[in-house]
Design a protein around this motif. Structure first.
Motif, PDB file in Angstrom:
ATOM      1  N   ALA A 193       3.270  17.318 -12.453  1.00 22.21           N
ATOM      2  CA  ALA A 193       3.315  18.718 -12.020  1.00 22.21           C
ATOM      3  C   ALA A 193       4.556  19.409 -12.563  1.00 22.21           C
ATOM      4  CB  ALA A 193       3.291  18.776 -10.492  1.00 22.21           C
ATOM      5  N   GLN A 206       2.397  11.926  -9.955  1.00 23.12           N
ATOM      6  CA  GLN A 206       1.777  13.256  -9.836  1.00 23.12           C
ATOM      7  C   GLN A 206       2.846  14.348  -9.839  1.00 23.12           C
ATOM      8  OE1 GLN A 206      -0.592  12.982  -6.284  1.00 23.12           O
ATOM      9  NE2 GLN A 206      -2.372  12.180  -7.354  1.00 23.12           N
ATOM     10  N   LEU A 207       3.979  14.076  -9.160  1.00 24.91           N
ATOM     11  CA  LEU A 207       5.073  15.055  -9.121  1.00 24.91           C
ATOM     12  C   LEU A 207       5.654  15.276 -10.503  1.00 24.91           C
ATOM     13  CD1 LEU A 207       7.083  14.266  -5.859  1.00 24.91           C
ATOM     14  CD2 LEU A 207       6.082  16.452  -6.485  1.00 24.91           C
ATOM     15  N   ARG A 256       2.273   6.560  -6.980  1.00 25.13           N
ATOM     16  CA  ARG A 256       1.260   7.508  -7.442  1.00 25.13           C
ATOM     17  C   ARG A 256       1.730   8.945  -7.233  1.00 25.13           C
ATOM     18  NH1 ARG A 256      -3.145   6.954  -3.857  1.00 25.13           N
ATOM     19  NH2 ARG A 256      -2.569   8.973  -3.047  1.00 25.13           N
ATOM     20  N   LEU A 257       2.371   9.185  -6.089  1.00 26.25           N
ATOM     21  CA  LEU A 257       2.884  10.528  -5.804  1.00 26.25           C
ATOM     22  C   LEU A 257       3.986  10.915  -6.777  1.00 26.25           C
ATOM     23  CD1 LEU A 257       2.970  10.640  -1.922  1.00 26.25           C
ATOM     24  CD2 LEU A 257       1.762  12.201  -3.411  1.00 26.25           C
ATOM     25  N   ARG A 274       0.840  -1.207   0.000  1.00 27.58           N
ATOM     26  CA  ARG A 274       0.000   0.000   0.000  1.00 27.58           C
ATOM     27  C   ARG A 274       0.874   1.256   0.000  1.00 27.58           C
ATOM     28  NH1 ARG A 274      -2.619   3.146   3.932  1.00 27.58           N
ATOM     29  NH2 ARG A 274      -4.617   3.958   3.209  1.00 27.58           N
ATOM     30  N   ILE A 275       1.901   1.259   0.862  1.00 20.14           N
ATOM     31  CA  ILE A 275       2.820   2.413   0.927  1.00 20.14           C
ATOM     32  C   ILE A 275       3.545   2.580  -0.408  1.00 20.14           C
ATOM     33  CG2 ILE A 275       5.039   3.105   1.909  1.00 20.14           C
ATOM     34  CD1 ILE A 275       4.123   2.731   4.560  1.00 20.14           C
ATOM     35  N   ARG A 332       1.287   4.062  -3.027  1.00 16.89           N
ATOM     36  CA  ARG A 332       1.057   5.486  -2.762  1.00 16.89           C
ATOM     37  C   ARG A 332       2.274   6.300  -3.208  1.00 16.89           C
ATOM     38  NH1 ARG A 332      -1.558   7.515   2.820  1.00 16.89           N
ATOM     39  NH2 ARG A 332      -3.207   6.184   2.069  1.00 16.89           N
ATOM     40  N   ALA A 333       3.481   5.777  -2.924  1.00 20.62           N
ATOM     41  CA  ALA A 333       4.706   6.473  -3.338  1.00 20.62           C
ATOM     42  C   ALA A 333       4.783   6.558  -4.859  1.00 20.62           C
ATOM     43  CB  ALA A 333       5.924   5.745  -2.777  1.00 20.62           C
TER      44      ALA A 333
END
Lengths: 51, 253
Positions: free
Chosen positions: A38, A34-35, A30-31, A23-24, A27-28
């Motif tokens: 961006a 996103q980064l 996905r981040l 799960r962690i 999430r990493a």
């Protein structure tokens, strides 16, 4: 080795830990995605807006 | 303030501790598994042991329960700071510790349920009923539900101030279960749960030199893993906040 509780207990221990680590990790990932999105937006805002 | 949680910048000790705790955990866990299988005593020859292999849980179940206590103590300390100083910077470390602590709490409950259902028995009672009428297990179960409520509450509230305050109250209540679970089996004489360490430990459940050393090592392995997961979770929270702040500033005119 006729002890199902032995397998159940160790499956619970390592299964719960593995699920949380997964799960962690997701999430990493996905981040990071996103980064990088961006960063691409900041680098070339016109292109991103037109798309 | 925006709807984004305020977060303190990373402290200088966090990155090295996060790295070193990961290396420590990666080194300690294989050693713990080796010690469990090859160094710990073979209980299949012990007359009073119902499930000798499941007893190997001795090196995982107590350590996961103690690490839960440590994690919830971190939640407690940061929650008190949130309420006392009304500073949202303390909210994120509490939330990260609560999430990781909840994982260890789940491990302690799951392994304890399986182990207890095979080791404990009361005449005419289902093994699961025996486990879940045990005072210590009940206290830990209530603690698990309180921290589940803490985590669900955080997802359902948008206002960061309200979320931090309410979560802090649940965090403090959740931690209360840790000392309570320590006391219950020592005070209540009908308790089946053995106390292997600390004041009031059962003489027949006391651990000898080798078992005690492995038990201590298992606590070290679990604490290293908790430290890494807590700091890693906190880092992810910082990244999420940085992204949210970036998006919010881009959206604003």
């Amino acid at each position: 080795m006729n002890e199902p509780t032995f397998f159940a207990a160790f499956a619970a221990l390592f299964g719960i830990l593995a699920l949380y680590l997964l799960r962690i990790d997701r999430r990493a990932a996905r981040l990071e995605q996103q980064l990088s999105n961006a960063a691409a937006t900041v680098k070339n805002p016109d292109e991103t807006e037109s798309s | 303030m925006s709807a984004v949680t305020q977060l303190a910048p990373e402290r200088p000790w966090e990155a090295p501790l996060r790295r070193w705790s990961l290396w420590g955990a990666l080194a300690a866990w294989p050693v713990l598994i080796y010690l469990t299988w090859f160094v710990a005593p073979d209980w299949s020859y012990a007359a009073d042991v119902t499930a000798p292999l499941t007893r190997k849980m001795l090196f995982f179940h107590p350590a996961s329960a103690w690490t839960t206590g440590i994690a919830y103590a971190v939640v407690f300390a940061y929650s008190v700071a949130v309420l006392n100083e009304r500073n949202l910077a303390y909210d994120a470390p509490a939330a990260a510790a609560a999430e990781v602590g909840w994982v260890f709490n789940t491990i302690a409950l799951a392994t304890g349920t399986i182990w207890g259902s095979v080791e404990w028995s009361r005449t005419g009672q289902h093994p699961l009923a025996t486990v879940y009428t045990e005072p210590k297990v009940l206290v830990v179960l209530v603690m698990w539900f309180t921290m589940s409520a803490y985590l669900l509450l955080r997802r359902s509230l948008d206002d960061p101030h309200k979320r931090a305050r309410l979560a802090a109250i649940f965090g403090i209540l959740g931690f209360a279960g840790a000392p309570l679970s320590f006391i219950t089996s020592r005070v209540l004489t009908r308790s089946l749960h053995p106390d292997i360490a600390g004041p009031g430990a059962n003489p027949d459940a006391a651990v000898d030199g080798t078992v005690g050393a492995i038990l201590g090592f298992s606590l070290l392995a679990f604490v290293l893993l908790f430290t890494h997961l807590w700091l890693q979770r906190l880092r992810l929270q910082r990244l999420e906040t940085a992204l949210a702040v970036g998006c919010a500033s881009q959206d604003s005119p």
